[in-house]
Design a protein around this motif. Structure first.
Motif, PDB file in Angstrom:
ATOM      1  N   TRP A   1      40.932  36.949  34.147  1.00 57.83           N
ATOM      2  CA  TRP A   1      41.847  38.072  34.384  1.00 57.83           C
ATOM      3  C   TRP A   1      41.458  38.844  35.639  1.00 57.83           C
ATOM      4  O   TRP A   1      42.324  39.279  36.393  1.00 57.83           O
ATOM      5  CB  TRP A   1      41.850  39.000  33.176  1.00 57.83           C
ATOM      6  CG  TRP A   1      42.692  38.501  32.044  1.00 57.83           C
ATOM      7  CD1 TRP A   1      43.711  37.603  32.112  1.00 57.83           C
ATOM      8  CD2 TRP A   1      42.585  38.881  30.670  1.00 57.83           C
ATOM      9  NE1 TRP A   1      44.251  37.392  30.866  1.00 57.83           N
ATOM     10  CE2 TRP A   1      43.585  38.164  29.962  1.00 57.83           C
ATOM     11  CE3 TRP A   1      41.749  39.746  29.973  1.00 57.83           C
ATOM     12  CZ2 TRP A   1      43.770  38.306  28.594  1.00 57.83           C
ATOM     13  CZ3 TRP A   1      41.928  39.892  28.602  1.00 57.83           C
ATOM     14  CH2 TRP A   1      42.927  39.165  27.914  1.00 57.83           C
ATOM     15  N   LYS A   2      40.162  39.015  35.834  1.00 55.39           N
ATOM     16  CA  LYS A   2      39.692  39.767  37.001  1.00 55.39           C
ATOM     17  C   LYS A   2      40.125  39.072  38.295  1.00 55.39           C
ATOM     18  O   LYS A   2      40.563  39.719  39.251  1.00 55.39           O
ATOM     19  CB  LYS A   2      38.176  39.930  36.983  1.00 55.39           C
ATOM     20  CG  LYS A   2      37.644  40.792  38.132  1.00 55.39           C
ATOM     21  CD  LYS A   2      36.132  40.964  38.042  1.00 55.39           C
ATOM     22  CE  LYS A   2      35.640  41.904  39.144  1.00 55.39           C
ATOM     23  NZ  LYS A   2      35.977  41.459  40.496  1.00 55.39           N
ATOM     24  N   LYS A   3      39.987  37.752  38.326  1.00 52.66           N
ATOM     25  CA  LYS A   3      40.411  37.004  39.511  1.00 52.66           C
ATOM     26  C   LYS A   3      41.909  37.161  39.744  1.00 52.66           C
ATOM     27  O   LYS A   3      42.365  37.318  40.877  1.00 52.66           O
ATOM     28  CB  LYS A   3      40.050  35.521  39.351  1.00 52.66           C
ATOM     29  CG  LYS A   3      38.551  35.237  39.428  1.00 52.66           C
ATOM     30  CD  LYS A   3      38.266  33.758  39.247  1.00 52.66           C
ATOM     31  CE  LYS A   3      36.757  33.482  39.300  1.00 52.66           C
ATOM     32  NZ  LYS A   3      36.468  32.034  39.072  1.00 52.66           N
ATOM     33  N   GLU A   4      42.680  37.102  38.655  1.00 52.00           N
ATOM     34  CA  GLU A   4      44.131  37.268  38.769  1.00 52.00           C
ATOM     35  C   GLU A   4      44.476  38.653  39.291  1.00 52.00           C
ATOM     36  O   GLU A   4      45.351  38.810  40.149  1.00 52.00           O
ATOM     37  CB  GLU A   4      44.789  37.040  37.403  1.00 52.00           C
ATOM     38  CG  GLU A   4      44.703  35.600  36.916  1.00 52.00           C
ATOM     39  CD  GLU A   4      45.235  35.442  35.504  1.00 52.00           C
ATOM     40  OE1 GLU A   4      45.531  36.470  34.849  1.00 52.00           O
ATOM     41  OE2 GLU A   4      45.371  34.288  35.039  1.00 52.00           O
ATOM     42  N   VAL A   5      43.778  39.655  38.762  1.00 53.00           N
ATOM     43  CA  VAL A   5      44.025  41.035  39.195  1.00 53.00           C
ATOM     44  C   VAL A   5      43.632  41.206  40.659  1.00 53.00           C
ATOM     45  O   VAL A   5      44.346  41.849  41.433  1.00 53.00           O
ATOM     46  CB  VAL A   5      43.238  42.030  38.309  1.00 53.00           C
ATOM     47  CG1 VAL A   5      43.274  43.431  38.923  1.00 53.00           C
ATOM     48  CG2 VAL A   5      43.821  42.062  36.912  1.00 53.00           C
ATOM     49  N   ASP A   6      42.497  40.612  41.043  1.00 53.11           N
ATOM     50  CA  ASP A   6      42.049  40.708  42.437  1.00 53.11           C
ATOM     51  C   ASP A   6      43.078  40.091  43.377  1.00 53.11           C
ATOM     52  O   ASP A   6      43.393  40.659  44.442  1.00 53.11           O
ATOM     53  CB  ASP A   6      40.697  40.009  42.615  1.00 53.11           C
ATOM     54  CG  ASP A   6      39.543  40.802  41.996  1.00 53.11           C
ATOM     55  OD1 ASP A   6      39.729  42.007  41.755  1.00 53.11           O
ATOM     56  OD2 ASP A   6      38.477  40.208  41.770  1.00 53.11           O
ATOM     57  N   ASN A   7      43.592  38.925  42.994  1.00 55.95           N
ATOM     58  CA  ASN A   7      44.577  38.243  43.842  1.00 55.95           C
ATOM     59  C   ASN A   7      45.877  39.046  43.953  1.00 55.95           C
ATOM     60  O   ASN A   7      46.428  39.218  45.047  1.00 55.95           O
ATOM     61  CB  ASN A   7      44.882  36.847  43.293  1.00 55.95           C
ATOM     62  CG  ASN A   7      43.711  35.897  43.450  1.00 55.95           C
ATOM     63  OD1 ASN A   7      42.874  36.076  44.330  1.00 55.95           O
ATOM     64  ND2 ASN A   7      43.641  34.883  42.596  1.00 55.95           N
TER      65      ASN A   7
END
Length: 207
Positions: free
Chosen positions: A38-44
């Motif tokens: 989720w963090k990667k998705e949010v960062d992107n």
């Protein structure tokens, strides 16, 4: 008396409360893995949002600069200039507000969620220990002091921890070595869905 009963039973009550809130290490690991995704998705998505916002702010500034130049050169009259300027300034304020809101609330739920998941693991460690002072501090952190009413001792916890306990009540936890997360009583509930329900509820709680 009743106070003596409370003091006598408190260690066992604290341990029992922690057992209701803990998750197995395997569950914690799986939840942390999902939070990382989720963090990667949010960062992107954050990068895209920020870039799009910067482009709009740059475009807005260009329009304001152009409008000022037209007015100074005498190419538009004052009333039209003020009308268009008001529209562009409102847009500028809105874009700045979006930027501030994003910086303040963008992904603030990630770390509290991660910290909560680790707390469920801590509950597991404390439940099997004899450190009653830490047990009490932890239970107070997630809820309230023990209440004594009509010779019955009870605890109250936040909706998040209460949800974990209620979902766990529908299952039987099994050892990580069995490579399973939850074992439903009736064989109907899907193991991964129970964990997913808890994780999604926690995410919504912190968002």
């Amino acid at each position: 008396g009743l106070c003596g009963l409370l003091l006598c039973c408190l260690p066992l009550l604290l341990a029992d409360q922690l057992l209701h809130q803990m998750l197995l290490g395997e569950c914690v690991d799986k939840m942390l893995e999902q939070v990382s995704i989720w963090k990667k998705e949010v960062d992107n998505s954050s990068q895209s949002f920020v870039q799009n916002l910067k482009d709009k702010q740059k475009e807005n500034k260009g329009k304001i600069d152009k409008l000022v130049s037209l007015y100074l050169d005498g190419d538009i009259d004052r009333s039209l200039y003020l009308e268009k300027k008001e529209v562009l300034m409102r847009e500028k304020v809105s874009l700045n507000s979006q930027k501030n809101d994003f910086e303040r609330n963008g992904k603030n739920w990630i770390e509290p969620l991660r910290s909560w998941i680790l707390d469920t693991k801590k509950a597991s460690v404390l439940a099997s220990s004899e450190n009653y002072s830490e047990m009490k501090a932890f239970v107070q952190k997630i809820g309230t002091n023990p209440n004594l009413l009509d010779k019955t001792i009870s605890f109250s916890v936040s909706p998040l921890w209460d949800f974990v306990a209620s979902r766990k009540a529908e299952t039987v936890l099994v050892a990580p070595s069995e490579n399973r997360i939850f074992c439903p009583h009736d064989g109907v509930a899907d193991e991964s869905s129970i964990l997913w329900d808890i994780l999604n509820f926690a995410r919504n709680y912190f968002e």
